[in-house]
Design a protein around this motif. Structure first.
Motif, PDB file in Angstrom:
ATOM      1  N   HIS A  57       0.816  -1.226   0.000  1.00 40.96           N
ATOM      2  CA  HIS A  57       0.000   0.000   0.000  1.00 40.96           C
ATOM      3  C   HIS A  57       0.852   1.281   0.000  1.00 40.96           C
ATOM      4  O   HIS A  57       0.830   2.076   0.943  1.00 40.96           O
ATOM      5  N   GLU A  64      -4.849  13.260  -3.023  1.00 39.74           N
ATOM      6  CA  GLU A  64      -5.360  12.694  -4.276  1.00 39.74           C
ATOM      7  C   GLU A  64      -4.310  12.737  -5.382  1.00 39.74           C
ATOM      8  O   GLU A  64      -4.165  11.789  -6.157  1.00 39.74           O
ATOM      9  N   TYR A 110     -10.367   6.405 -12.054  1.00 40.46           N
ATOM     10  CA  TYR A 110      -9.072   6.797 -12.614  1.00 40.46           C
ATOM     11  C   TYR A 110      -8.928   6.521 -14.101  1.00 40.46           C
ATOM     12  O   TYR A 110      -7.978   6.975 -14.719  1.00 40.46           O
ATOM     13  N   ASN A 157     -12.486  -1.159  -4.037  1.00 41.50           N
ATOM     14  CA  ASN A 157     -11.159  -0.739  -4.490  1.00 41.50           C
ATOM     15  C   ASN A 157     -10.869  -1.064  -5.951  1.00 41.50           C
ATOM     16  O   ASN A 157     -10.451  -0.202  -6.729  1.00 41.50           O
ATOM     17  N   VAL A 194      -6.742   2.902  -3.694  1.00 39.13           N
ATOM     18  CA  VAL A 194      -7.013   4.195  -4.333  1.00 39.13           C
ATOM     19  C   VAL A 194      -7.987   5.042  -3.509  1.00 39.13           C
ATOM     20  O   VAL A 194      -9.014   5.509  -4.000  1.00 39.13           O
ATOM     21  N   TYR A 195      -7.614   5.243  -2.244  1.00 42.86           N
ATOM     22  CA  TYR A 195      -8.375   6.087  -1.329  1.00 42.86           C
ATOM     23  C   TYR A 195      -7.405   6.995  -0.587  1.00 42.86           C
ATOM     24  O   TYR A 195      -6.244   6.617  -0.369  1.00 42.86           O
ATOM     25  N   THR A 196      -7.880   8.157  -0.177  1.00 41.43           N
ATOM     26  CA  THR A 196      -7.018   9.104   0.531  1.00 41.43           C
ATOM     27  C   THR A 196      -7.007   8.886   2.038  1.00 41.43           C
ATOM     28  O   THR A 196      -6.318   9.610   2.750  1.00 41.43           O
ATOM     29  N   ASP A 215      -1.132  12.473  -5.188  1.00 40.55           N
ATOM     30  CA  ASP A 215      -0.129  11.416  -5.017  1.00 40.55           C
ATOM     31  C   ASP A 215      -0.649  10.064  -5.472  1.00 40.55           C
ATOM     32  O   ASP A 215       0.110   9.232  -5.993  1.00 40.55           O
ATOM     33  N   ILE A 216      -1.940   9.808  -5.256  1.00 44.71           N
ATOM     34  CA  ILE A 216      -2.530   8.569  -5.766  1.00 44.71           C
ATOM     35  C   ILE A 216      -2.393   8.527  -7.284  1.00 44.71           C
ATOM     36  O   ILE A 216      -1.987   7.506  -7.864  1.00 44.71           O
ATOM     37  N   GLU A 217      -2.716   9.623  -7.930  1.00 45.89           N
ATOM     38  CA  GLU A 217      -2.641   9.666  -9.388  1.00 45.89           C
ATOM     39  C   GLU A 217      -1.204   9.518  -9.868  1.00 45.89           C
ATOM     40  O   GLU A 217      -0.939   8.831 -10.861  1.00 45.89           O
ATOM     41  N   LYS A 265       2.113   4.849  -0.212  1.00 48.58           N
ATOM     42  CA  LYS A 265       1.440   6.120   0.037  1.00 48.58           C
ATOM     43  C   LYS A 265       2.436   7.124   0.594  1.00 48.58           C
ATOM     44  O   LYS A 265       3.523   6.756   1.059  1.00 48.58           O
ATOM     45  N   MET A 302      -0.921  -0.650  -4.288  1.00 53.96           N
ATOM     46  CA  MET A 302      -1.582   0.504  -3.671  1.00 53.96           C
ATOM     47  C   MET A 302      -3.089   0.343  -3.706  1.00 53.96           C
ATOM     48  O   MET A 302      -3.626  -0.395  -4.529  1.00 53.96           O
TER      49      MET A 302
END
Length: 537
Positions: free
Chosen positions: A243, A393, A441, A433, A279-281, A395-397, A245, A277
């Motif tokens: 995960h 958000e 995305y 998820n 895909v949630y903040t 950083d997820i992208e 992050k 990973m």
């Protein structure tokens, strides 16, 4: 001449009477994504004896026919960080996994639910009772440490280290996929880098993977990824960051690219390192993670005694500001107690505080926020759970665009619909998820192409875990399939309603058997146990 003509006519007549080859399943007219990142093709897909038998124009019938016109036919999706190990022996249906398109799950962040000596029996039980998804699991380094050292924080001596390696060796030969650590949680956090290298060598001997909830995911995330790379390189096995992050607001938009540079450099020199990973903040874990690690030495009773001691509690509070060696400050990562939400109090008297922030609970009870949190921990009848809002958000992208990231939920199958998974954490990642990767995305944010999103959930994780003949739609491969309507595809689980099923997942097949039919579980249990490379048959 006449005999020849008659013979040809007879053969033709017999051929006309012979039935065309019948398949178990034929999926017709779908937009077939092979999982390797290629654009879709319009084709039929035939399945026989659990495997893909033919892709193309298929005239022969299937005992089961699926009309996928206008829909996408993908390899089944793989969850690279699953928490279903303790649930599947009690309920093998894994409905919340399958209804979001997941056909294969890799568990074991905290290890197997049984000791190394019992893994073979555990796997046999899953096979005997039946499971609806394919499942493999790691074994935790902590499971080698506790039988030898208990909850002690000290390092093992040479003889103790030999015993720990022997336990890992047993686990690998029983079919574990490798070694895991969860380095923010005691007693895993007590293990030094050198200790981890030594035990990982026992997993490396069999071709295992080292996967880790790294030592810190906040301002120290780069340093923590560097440690994982060092362990991987020195022990001689692939390294996987669980995960991935950046849980540190001042580092948003900066540290994730630093992680990329570090991983790319390691890969360039031949270190097999990658990451998965969700895909949630917001992340989720026990509320006890807010307590510095040294307070856990000796186990739960020792922790509760320290929390009950005013002088010790005062020291713990000071360390929320100063930091503590070997402890990741998750309160700081969440931006303070306003970012920490109680979601499972594990105590009926405290259930009224659920879905409130610790800061709100502190105001309501007239307590200091740390006291409010730690009183909840002490009063819990089980692991008190919280959600921590700590990621950005953007950083997820950014991380999704890295070619070496795959998708893992950090969530398990639910024992019973309407209740949280075995972690006790009601988080939308349990139900949404995998679907969210595409719904948000690909469709909404245009971060990934559909082909690459599917690759990240199919051929790449299968390749990463050395799962031969999975993760692709190819003749001879195992027929795990997810068929979805892209227009209707939407994750519906939220923090407020975390157990809502997604829409748009029409059919799911596991090893050639229909498990989800028009969005409903058929009750079938065709899943297989996926044993690691050291398994002794």
């Amino acid at each position: 001449m006449t005999r020849g003509i008659l013979a040809v006519a007879l053969v033709a007549t017999l051929g006309a009477r012979l039935p065309a080859q019948e398949y178990d399943v034929v999926i017709r007219n779908g937009r077939v994504l092979d999982g390797a990142g290629n654009p879709w093709i319009l084709a039929d897909v035939a399945i026989k004896d659990g495997r893909f038998a033919r892709i193309g124009k298929i005239d022969a019938k299937g005992r089961t026919e699926i009309d996928a016109r206008g829909k996408y036919v993908s390899p089944g999706w793989i969850d690279m960080m699953d928490q279903s190990g303790s649930v599947l022996p009690r309920n093998g249906l894994a409905e919340n996994k399958l209804r979001q398109g997941v056909t294969t799950a890799i568990g074991g962040e905290g290890g197997t639910p049984v000791p190394a000596s019992q893994i073979a029996d555990y796997f046999k039980r899953l096979e005997t009772q039946g499971i609806s998804i394919n499942f493999g699991t790691y074994f935790s380094e902590t499971q080698t440490r506790v039988p030898v050292l208990g909850m002690s924080a000290r390092a093992p001596n040479a003889a103790e280290l030999d015993r720990m390696r022997a336990i890992m060796d047993t686990a690998m030969r029983a079919g574990a996929m490798g070694m895991t650590t969860a380095l923010i949680y005691p007693p895993s956090s007590y293990a030094t880098t050198d200790e981890l290298v030594e035990v990982a060598r026992a997993a490396a001997k069999y071709g295992g993977v080292y996967a880790s909830h790294i030592r810190g995911e906040g301002k120290e995330v780069v340093q923590s990824v560097r440690e994982l790379i060092e362990i991987s390189e020195r022990a001689g096995l692939p390294g996987e960051v669980f995960h991935l992050k950046v849980a540190h607001k001042p580092g948003w938009g900066v540290l994730m690219d630093s992680v990329r540079q570090l991983v790319d450099a390691a890969r360039a020199r031949g270190v097999d390192v990658a990451a998965d990973m969700y895909v949630y903040t917001a992340g989720g874990t026990g509320l006890e993670a807010t307590i510095p690690s040294w307070a856990f030495e000796g186990g739960d009773d020792s922790l509760k005694a320290r929390l009950a001691n005013p002088a010790t509690r005062a020291r713990l509070k000071r360390e929320l500001g100063t930091g503590s060696p070997g402890w990741w400050n998750i309160v700081e990562a969440a931006g303070g107690w306003d970012g920490v939400v109680l979601v499972n109090a594990r105590n009926p008297d405290n259930a009224k505080y659920e879905n409130q922030t610790i800061a709100q609970i502190a105001r309501e009870t007239g307590k200091d926020p740390a006291d409010a949190a730690w009183d909840l921990v002490a009063q819990g009848r089980g692991r008190v759970m919280a959600i921590y809002h700590m990621m950005g958000e953007a950083d997820i992208e950014t991380a999704l665009r890295f070619p070496w990231t795959s998708i893992g939920s950090d969530a398990g199958a639910v024992l019973q619909l309407g209740t949280p998974d075995a972690t006790g954490l009601p988080h939308p990642r349990s139900f949404g998820n995998a679907t969210r990767v595409i719904a948000r995305y690909v469709k909404e944010r245009h971060v990934l192409t559909l082909e690459d999103a599917v690759r990240k959930m199919t051929s790449w994780p299968a390749t990463r875990m050395r799962l031969a003949d999975r993760g692709v739609i190819r003749q001879g491969a195992w027929a795990d399939v997810t068929i979805f309507d892209l227009d209707q595809l939407q994750d519906r689980a939220t923090y407020e309603k975390p157990m809502e099923f997604p829409t748009g997942i029409e059919w799911v097949l596991v090893n050639g058997v229909v498990v989800i039919d028009h969005g409903r579980h058929t009750g079938a249990k065709p899943g297989k146990v996926l044993r690691g490379p050291g398994a002794v048959n």
